[in-house]
Design an enzyme around this catalytic site. Structure first.
Site, mmCIF file in Angstrom:
data_model
loop_
_atom_site.group_PDB
_atom_site.id
_atom_site.type_symbol
_atom_site.label_atom_id
_atom_site.label_comp_id
_atom_site.label_asym_id
_atom_site.label_seq_id
_atom_site.Cartn_x
_atom_site.Cartn_y
_atom_site.Cartn_z
ATOM 1 N N ASP A 5 -2.069 -40.888 -5.522
ATOM 2 C CA ASP A 5 -2.263 -39.682 -4.722
ATOM 3 C C ASP A 5 -3.735 -39.624 -4.325
ATOM 4 O O ASP A 5 -4.588 -40.239 -4.963
ATOM 5 C CB ASP A 5 -1.800 -38.392 -5.419
ATOM 6 N N GLU B 282 1.011 -44.512 -9.458
ATOM 7 C CA GLU B 282 0.886 -43.053 -9.414
ATOM 8 C C GLU B 282 -0.065 -42.607 -8.304
ATOM 9 O O GLU B 282 -0.860 -41.683 -8.485
ATOM 10 C CB GLU B 282 0.397 -42.518 -10.765
ATOM 11 N N ASN C 120 0.193 -49.706 -18.150
ATOM 12 C CA ASN C 120 -0.203 -48.809 -17.060
ATOM 13 C C ASN C 120 -1.456 -48.043 -17.459
ATOM 14 O O ASN C 120 -1.590 -47.603 -18.607
ATOM 15 C CB ASN C 120 0.939 -47.821 -16.773
ATOM 16 N N HIS D 207 -4.967 -42.495 -9.019
ATOM 17 C CA HIS D 207 -5.219 -41.088 -8.719
ATOM 18 C C HIS D 207 -6.639 -41.040 -8.152
ATOM 19 O O HIS D 207 -7.624 -41.102 -8.899
ATOM 20 C CB HIS D 207 -5.122 -40.235 -9.975
ATOM 21 N N GLU E 123 -1.983 -45.835 -20.688
ATOM 22 C CA GLU E 123 -3.333 -45.311 -20.906
ATOM 23 C C GLU E 123 -3.887 -45.624 -22.295
ATOM 24 O O GLU E 123 -4.284 -44.730 -23.039
ATOM 25 C CB GLU E 123 -3.364 -43.805 -20.621
#
Length: 691
Positions: A448, A446, A383, A418, A339
């Protein structure tokens, strides 16, 4: 993530519960041996703690400086527990649960709370302390805001990780006011997954992974994980604050436990993360308690700390499990930097403490240190979240291109994903295709999919129709990813089951529910014919090139909070809308506002649809915050705020709006505890309808 709190002075670890609690445990011995081991959906929970304080303290004792006694004011009976003489917020009342809690078992905790008459109000917390090898972890089960002298019923669920000793306790967030507790009931159930279903990994052509915490490798969760995944990502255990909480003190126990489990189950391990602006101890950026400066000496110190941290991790896992790339060492990849992109900065880079002291050079330094430490057998990834949005994609792509041009050893690019039901899948694919032009591997790191569309939605469990929509969204997401399988090193879902997601309750973003059973989301990947049907087919919207909502950073059920929000509805079976370009009658614009909140912040998406008859060559949107909110960061528009009035003016690339056209913009914001939605929007001075 577990909050770190001081260990209260005078707190004695308790290994044995009090007599009343022991009696309950003995009476229920048969239930614990039987129901807790049976299949999940055939069970009645077994009660492991009950305290009504009608005949004494029922095993409860003081925590820290507090004192405890019974009082004749009960929630439903004639007695309760009174906690007094509190000095610090963590002073309170506890009950030892070492002998009755079992790691990996899910517990429902119910109790009643209030303050004595005349005590005002306070925010109270129900928490658990777990001790492993002398190291304490403090985990908040729930926070109850604004407790007064009226009884409040509280319910929470909790799944403990490993522990040597454990206690359940009540404390407060800040005020050490006296408090009262009554009618405590804790019941536990060990869920058993259905292992006859097809493993997800069998239906995904690239390695399929799941991000986990230590609780997730225990009992039925461990069985579920072993059945469906080929690799794991430690959610928090390899982050800087977990590995090196104080300078020179390295704590690998929790991370090693997950690596050991992966070896036992023939799985790979994707490491996460060596460098991040969050979950990094403050000492990294201090010298003798003072903030580091940009002096050459302080820069050299921070670079050396970074190098030492990376080398210590690489050396530990090489010495413990053998050389990387050999059969005994399952670590095949690591997120080196996490990030670092901020699309609102001129150079596209986040203004973190790393950047403040070192400037942008720290990113290349971290990759070079990692290659030297890990060698060529570990893939080194960068990432980030929101990489699907065009304005974040651009600086992300530019950074990786520049690093590769400098010879920096970047092997892979991670996309967190996400997202929420309705996030544009074509927009995600555009990002994947953009990075396919570079000589790097890609990974979904990651994933979801929140079932919520905006902060106005709230439920204990999502409606069945929404879960079906979610299933079709997973179907379409994985169908797209399979088309690019050659580009991917792995696909990882951020969490095992819905009860332990880091998103707010009810988001239900994962493949399995809190009872470890499959959901429509699972069938979306494994067998879409079994998803089910919606009463009214939903549609896949056409999304403009600009982003609609911000996603969340890489935080686990304990991590840095950033939500996923959904501006629109996902696809159900193969239905596409017919959109007319002609304007509708009525106001000349329509606005859809979506928001997802966390403690004092939120991420909002705003879709503006032009319903006039002539194209706009530029636009300005204005609205008013009704609850003291502040815009902290925006995208796809120039954002300003004066008092409660917010103004968004088009960016250079999205100023033209044809009749019937839409633009998606968004922002991060802060709020004072509640976040009411704006109710009036105006486009170029014309009031819009609010969808």
């Amino acid at each position: 993530m577990p909050s770190v709190r001081p260990v209260p002075a005078g707190l004695r670890p308790a290994a044995v519960v009090a007599a009343a609690l022991v009696t309950v445990a003995l009476v229920l011995a048969g239930a614990l041996a039987g129901p807790l081991a049976a299949p999940a959906r055939a069970l009645s929970p077994a009660v492991v703690v009950t305290s009504d304080f009608e005949a004494g303290l029922d095993g409860w004792q003081a925590r820290g400086a507090a004192t405890v006694s019974t009082t004749a004011v009960g929630a439903r009976g004639t007695g309760s527990l009174l906690v007094q003489d509190r000095v610090d917020p963590w002073d309170g009342a506890l009950i030892p649960v070492t002998e009755v809690f079992e790691p990996g078992t899910t517990y429902t905790v119910g109790l009643w709370l209030r303050l004595p008459d005349g005590a005002g109000s306070a925010d109270l917390r129900v928490s658990v302390q777990r001790d492993v090898d002398g190291v304490a972890s403090y985990e908040t089960l729930t926070t109850v805001e604004g407790v007064t002298s009226q009884w409040r019923e509280v319910t929470a669920t909790y799944t403990p990780g490993p522990f040597d000793t454990a206690s359940l306790y009540v404390e407060s967030v800040s005020s050490p006011a006296d408090l009262m507790v009554d009618d405590v009931l804790v019941s536990g159930i060990r869920y058993t997954p259905d292992l006859s279903v097809t493993p997800v990994s069998d239906e995904v052509s690239v390695p399929f992974g799941i991000a986990v915490e230590p609780q997730d490798v225990l009992g039925g969760r461990g069985d579920l994980l072993a059945h469906h995944a080929e690799q794991i990502t430690p959610g928090n255990q390899m982050k800087p604050e977990s590995i090196q909480p104080t300078e020179g003190t390295f704590t690998f126990g929790a991370a090693d436990g997950l690596v050991d489990w992966a070896i036992e189950h023939d799985m790979r391990v994707y490491g996460h993360t060596l460098l991040w602006h969050q979950q990094t101890p403050a000492w990294f950026f201090q010298r003798d308690g003072a903030a580091l400066t940009t002096s050459s000496a302080d820069q050299a110190l921070l670079r050396e700390r970074l190098r030492t941290h990376i080398e210590a991790i690489a050396d530990h896992y090489r010495e413990t499990y053998g050389e990387y790339g050999t059969a005994g060492n399952p670590i095949f990849a690591f997120d080196v930097v996490n990030e670092v992109i901020d699309e609102n900065q001129s150079d596209g880079l986040r203004r973190s403490e790393w950047y403040r002291v070192l400037g942008p050079s720290y990113i290349a330094d971290a990759f070079r240190y990692a290659r030297a430490a890990f060698g060529p057998e570990v893939l080194l990834f960068i990432n980030d979240y929101n990489s699907e949005y065009p304005d974040k994609r651009a600086p992300y792509l530019r950074l990786v291109t520049d690093l590769l041009a400098q010879g920096v050893p970047v092997d892979g690019v991670g996309h967190q994903l996400h997202v929420e039901v309705g996030r544009s899948i074509p927009m995600i694919e555009d990002t994947i295709e953009a990075f396919e032009a570079l000589p790097v591997r890609q990974a979904v790191t990651e994933l979801d999919v929140s079932a919520y569309r905006d902060s106005g939605e709230q439920w204990t469990a999502p409606p069945a129709a929404r879960l079906i929509e979610q299933g079709y969204y997973y179907r379409d997401m994985f169908a797209m990813l399979e088309q690019h399988a050659r580009s991917f090193e792995s696909i990882t879902v951020w969490g095992l089951e819905d009860s332990r997601t880091w998103l707010r309750s009810g988001a239900a973003p994962l493949l399995f529910d809190g009872q470890l059973q499959v959901k429509p989301a699972y069938w979306g990947i494994v067998d879409p014919s079994r998803i089910g049907t919606t009463p009214t087919p939903t549609v896949t919207p056409t999304v403009s090139p600009s982003p609609s909502v911000s996603a969340s950073p890489s935080v686990s059920p304990s991590v840095s909070p950033s939500p996923s929000v959904s501006p629109s509805v996902s696809a159900s079976p193969s239905v596409s809308p017919s959109v007319s370009a002609s304007p509708t009658a009525g106001p000349a614009c329509r606005v859809t506002f979506t928001s997802n909140d966390w403690s004092t912040g939120f991420t909002a998406g705003v879709r503006v649809t032009h319903q006039g008859t002539t194209a706009l060559s530029g636009w300005t949107l204005r609205f008013t915050f009704p609850g003291g909110q502040q815009v902290t960061q925006g995208w796809s528009a120039t954002w300003t705020q004066s008092g409660s009035t917010v103004t968004a003016t088009n960016a250079a690339w999205n100023g033209r709006l044809a009749p019937g056209g839409s633009v998606d913009i968004g922002f991060n914001g802060s709020h004072p505890g509640t976040n009411p939605r704006p109710t009036s929007f105006a486009l170029n001075g014309v009031t819009c309808t609010l969808a």
